[in-house]
Design an enzyme around this catalytic site. Structure first.
Site, mmCIF file in Angstrom:
data_model
loop_
_atom_site.group_PDB
_atom_site.id
_atom_site.type_symbol
_atom_site.label_atom_id
_atom_site.label_comp_id
_atom_site.label_asym_id
_atom_site.label_seq_id
_atom_site.Cartn_x
_atom_site.Cartn_y
_atom_site.Cartn_z
ATOM 1 N N ASP A 1 0.848 -1.187 0.000
ATOM 2 C CA ASP A 1 0.000 0.000 0.000
ATOM 3 C C ASP A 1 0.885 1.239 0.000
ATOM 4 O O ASP A 1 1.842 1.330 0.778
ATOM 5 C CB ASP A 1 -0.886 -0.008 1.254
ATOM 6 C CG ASP A 1 -1.891 1.110 1.258
ATOM 7 O OD1 ASP A 1 -2.893 1.002 0.526
ATOM 8 O OD2 ASP A 1 -1.681 2.089 1.989
ATOM 9 N N ILE A 2 0.580 2.187 -0.877
ATOM 10 C CA ILE A 2 1.337 3.434 -0.933
ATOM 11 C C ILE A 2 0.988 4.271 0.298
ATOM 12 O O ILE A 2 -0.180 4.524 0.573
ATOM 13 C CB ILE A 2 1.029 4.218 -2.221
ATOM 14 C CG1 ILE A 2 1.376 3.381 -3.458
ATOM 15 C CG2 ILE A 2 1.800 5.541 -2.238
ATOM 16 C CD1 ILE A 2 0.920 3.974 -4.771
ATOM 17 N N GLU B 1 -4.962 2.308 -3.714
ATOM 18 C CA GLU B 1 -3.514 2.423 -3.850
ATOM 19 C C GLU B 1 -2.820 1.177 -3.326
ATOM 20 O O GLU B 1 -1.677 1.212 -2.898
ATOM 21 C CB GLU B 1 -3.010 3.677 -3.127
ATOM 22 C CG GLU B 1 -3.161 3.670 -1.639
ATOM 23 C CD GLU B 1 -4.506 4.184 -1.129
ATOM 24 O OE1 GLU B 1 -4.617 4.348 0.094
ATOM 25 O OE2 GLU B 1 -5.436 4.408 -1.914
#
Length: 166
Positions: A28-29, A71
């Site tokens: 996950d960003i 994301e």
């Protein structure tokens, strides 16, 4: 997402049939909402494409990468135990932390990500395996972001090795 999950289902069957390792990573960003809020959704899309391209460049041909949600990405790593998977994801996190994303405006942006990994045990379902990796992803986020946590309790310190504080 559906292609990655279909691949996971097939690779899990194969891993269990032939008693071979299989590791899944959820990535996950970090603070992605800030990217969209500060630079706009088009810049966010550029960052998502860039992260995906970097994942593809650093992964093995046998790995399957998919966008899991907003994301979040999933990586299916057949014939890869959790130690190997953890090392591969640490390498990605470090490389991403050093990567420059040049926006259309010319501004340079840096992003980090957090990840969780889980190795398939006999009898685990694909949903359980994804759930384990996702749980570890949240552990990595809680423990400071820009790192990877594994289901065997290991936690990397990628944040310390990147040299960046953003």
């Amino acid at each position: 997402r559906s292609y990655a999950l279909d691949t996971l289902r097939e690779e899990l069957k194969r891993a269990q049939r032939y008693d071979m390792p299989l590791t899944v990573a959820m990535i996950d960003i970090d603070d992605f909402k800030t990217v969209n809020d500060t630079h706009g959704h088009l810049a966010g899309d550029d960052v998502l494409r860039g992260v995906g391209a970097l994942l593809n460049a650093l992964s093995r041909d046998s790995d399957t990468i998919g966008r899991f949600g907003g994301e979040e990405f999933i990586i299916v790593m057949p014939e890869c135990d959790e130690t190997q998977g953890l090392l591969a994801v640490e390498r990605f996190i470090t490389t991403l932390g050093e990567h420059d994303f040049t926006l259309a405006s010319g501004e340079v942006l840096h992003v980090t990500c957090s990840a969780g990994t889980a190795q398939a045990d006999r009898g685990v379902t694909e949903a359980e395996l994804v759930g384990l990796a996702d749980k570890d992803l949240y552990k990595a986020k809680k423990d400071g972001k820009n790192r990877v946590a594994s289901s065997d309790g290991r936690l990397s310190e990628a944040a310390d090795s990147s040299g960046r504080s953003d």
